[in-house]
Design an enzyme around this catalytic site. Sequence first.
Site, PDB file in Angstrom:
ATOM      1  N   HIS A 334       0.855  -1.082  -0.082  1.00 28.95           N
ATOM      2  CA  HIS A 334       0.042  -0.050  -0.155  1.00 28.95           C
ATOM      3  C   HIS A 334       0.717   1.349  -0.019  1.00 28.95           C
ATOM      4  CE1 HIS A 334      -3.743  -2.006   0.342  1.00 28.95           C
ATOM      5  NE2 HIS A 334      -3.589  -2.571   1.494  1.00 28.95           N
ATOM      6  N   ASP A 370      -2.657 -10.428  -2.444  1.00 28.99           N
ATOM      7  CA  ASP A 370      -3.695 -10.115  -1.199  1.00 28.99           C
ATOM      8  C   ASP A 370      -4.853  -9.629  -1.498  1.00 28.99           C
ATOM      9  OD1 ASP A 370      -2.153  -8.620   1.591  1.00 28.99           O
ATOM     10  OD2 ASP A 370      -3.868  -7.660   0.594  1.00 28.99           O
ATOM     11  N   HIS A 372      -6.441  -7.018  -0.581  1.00 25.30           N
ATOM     12  CA  HIS A 372      -6.528  -5.687  -0.879  1.00 25.30           C
ATOM     13  C   HIS A 372      -5.730  -5.297  -1.944  1.00 25.30           C
ATOM     14  CE1 HIS A 372      -7.282  -6.006   3.424  1.00 25.30           C
ATOM     15  NE2 HIS A 372      -8.396  -5.375   3.197  1.00 25.30           N
ATOM     16  N   ASP A 461      -4.496 -12.684   3.345  1.00 26.47           N
ATOM     17  CA  ASP A 461      -5.829 -12.243   4.074  1.00 26.47           C
ATOM     18  C   ASP A 461      -6.999 -12.523   3.195  1.00 26.47           C
ATOM     19  OD1 ASP A 461      -4.823 -10.265   2.278  1.00 26.47           O
ATOM     20  OD2 ASP A 461      -4.904  -8.564   3.560  1.00 26.47           O
TER      21      ASP A 461
END
Length: 626
Positions: A334, A370, A372, A461
Site C-alpha cells: 500500500h 493480497d 486488498h 488475508d
Amino acid sequence: MKPLSDQKDEIPSRAVENCGVSDQACHAKCQSYDSDLKPFCAEVNGISSLIGSHTDGKVSKENCGACSFTCDHADASVEDIKGSVARSDHVENADPDGCLTAKNGSCMAADDLPQEFEREQAGGTLEELFFSNDEEEDDSDWDPASSLVVNRWFCLNCTMPNVDEITNCLNCHELKGSGISGYDAFKSQIAQAALVSPDTELPPVSTAIGFDERMLLHSELEVKPNPHPERPDRLRAIAASLAAAGIFPSKCSLVPPREITKEELLLVHTPDHIESVEQTKNMLYSYFTSDTYANGHSACAAKLAAGLCADLASLIVSERVQNGFAMVRPPGHHAGVKQAMGFCLHNNAAVAALAAKRAGAKKVLIVDWDVHHGNGTQEIFEGDSSVLYISLHRHEYGNFYPGTGAADEVGILGGQGFSVNIPWSRGGVGDNDYIFAFQNVVLPIASEFAPDITIISAGFDAARGDPLGCCDVTPMGYSIMTSLLSAYSKGRLLVILEGGYNLRSISSSATEVVKVLVGEGSGFRFESSPSKEGLKTVLQVMKIQQQFWPVLGPTYALLQEQQGSVFPKSTNKANGLKKRKHSGGPWPFWWKFGSKRFLYKALYEGRNLRKIKGSGEGKSFDSAEP
C-alpha cells in the site's frame, strides 16, 4: 492447553440470519482503527465469518506444520524504547463494541451480550438497586455504569473480541488464554542455518529465507480497546510453523539481514516520505494514518524488510538462489511514492523489483494476491512497461479498501496494459475463482510477457478465517497458485509476505507455499469451476485486456459462449441490476479524496470515482457482455 495442531483444522461455518448488518459494512481496511472497530457476521455462499471493518489505511485439513498455542504467550512489548513525547493528539478514541455470534446464530454487540449474565447478579438494574430492602448493604462506592460493563478477551488467533464467560473464540474457536509455542525452536536454529549472500563462496542453493528478529519490535504501543491486526505474532506463527514442518533450517538457507540504503529507497519513494519514516525513531509512537502506526523501532524494521527483499531478488537473478521467501514486516504494497498507509511504510515489492533489474533482469512480473489492492505498487509502476503488475483482490465496485484496482485501471502512457486488475465483486471468493482467473488471465499474460523473475506479493488475508479479508482461499489454493507461477521465469520466484491476520491461516498457508519452493509440492491437478460472479469478473477483465494481450481473445470468445449456455442472459442482467442498486452505507473517505485517486481521475480516467452506474446511464461497469 491444546496445541494448534491438535485442534480441529476445519473452521465450521455458522449460518447467520437477520444479522442486521449488510454486506456493505465490510468495505474498508479498518475504516478508522481508532473509531468504531465493529466486527459483524456475514454469510457468503454458506460461509459465515466475523468481519471487522479494517482501519483506514487497512482451517481446513491443510493446517499441516502449524505452530502450537500455549498459555505462555508474551506480547511483543518493547520496554527499552527511548524517545520523545508520543505524538498522539490526532488519534481518536475507539469504541469497544464488537459483534459476536451467539450459539443461536444471532448477531449482537459484545457489550450487550448476553443479558442473562447481568440478570444473575443482584442489583443488576437501577430499579433493584434503588428499591432494595437490604438496609445493611453499603452502596457508597456504587458506580451506575459498572453493571453495564462486560469484560472481554481478545482471541490471539484472529483478534476478535469475546466475553469472559466464553472459553473458545466464537469466530475461529481458538481457546482462551492460548499462546504461540514453537517460535523458540525456530530462533534456536537460526545459528545453524547456512548463510547465503553475494559475498559467500557457497554453491548455489535452492531456497533462501529472509528474516530478522528486529522486525518483531515494530508494534503498536498506544493502548487501545482493540488489538491491532498487524502484530508481531504474525511472524512468530509462520516461523514456528516452518520449524515444526522440518523446513527450516534443514531445507533452506538464510539471507544475512541489512538495512536498505537511502539511495535505494529514493528509486521508489520521495525524499519527504523517506524522511518522515526515519523521523519515527525519535518518537515513542506515532501514526501516519489512524491505523498505520510506528514506534521507535519501526524505521529500522521497515529498512530491514526492504533490504532483505532487495538482497533476495538480487540473489535469485544472479542464480545464487533458485527462489526465496521474505518473511518480513511491516508489509509494503500500500505504500506509494510519497505516502505510508494501510499498515505499510516502504514498498518491499517495488524495492525488490528494482533490485532485480539492477542485477540484470529485463522484465519483472509482480503477482499480488493480497485481498486488498496494492495501490502503492500499481502507482509506482503504472507507467513502466518493464514491470507487469497483476492483482487479484476484493473490490466490490470501489467499496472495499483501498477502493482502487478497477478492471479498467490498465496503466498510463507507455505502461498501458502492464497493470492487470482482477477485482472480485463480493466477499467469500475461494480457490475455484482464484485458480480460474489464474488459468485464463494471469498465466496467459505471464507467458506472453516472459519475465526474468516473478515476485509474489503474498498477502494471506484472502485465506479462510481471516477477520479482515472474509474470503475462502485454502492453503491448498495458495500452494496451487505458487506451483503454477513457478513454471515461469525459469523458476526464479520471490515470495514476499504482505497481509494476513488469522495466525492459523497465515502460518498454514505460508508453510504450503514454502513447501512448493523447496520442492515438496504435491503436484496435484485442479479443475476449477468458477462461481457466476467470478466468471463475470474474469470476462470483464479479459474484454478490457485483450486489446493489450491478444492471446486472451480466443479464450474470451469461448468463455462467452459457455456463459450464455450456463447462465442465461436474462438472469445475468437481473443480477447485475440488483448488484448496482446498493444501499450504499459509509465508505472509506480517504480514497475518494486522496491525492492518488483524485490525480488518477483528473488526468487519466475522466470518469466518476465510483464504478456503479444507474440503470438509466447505459451499460453497467460490471457487465461482461460485449
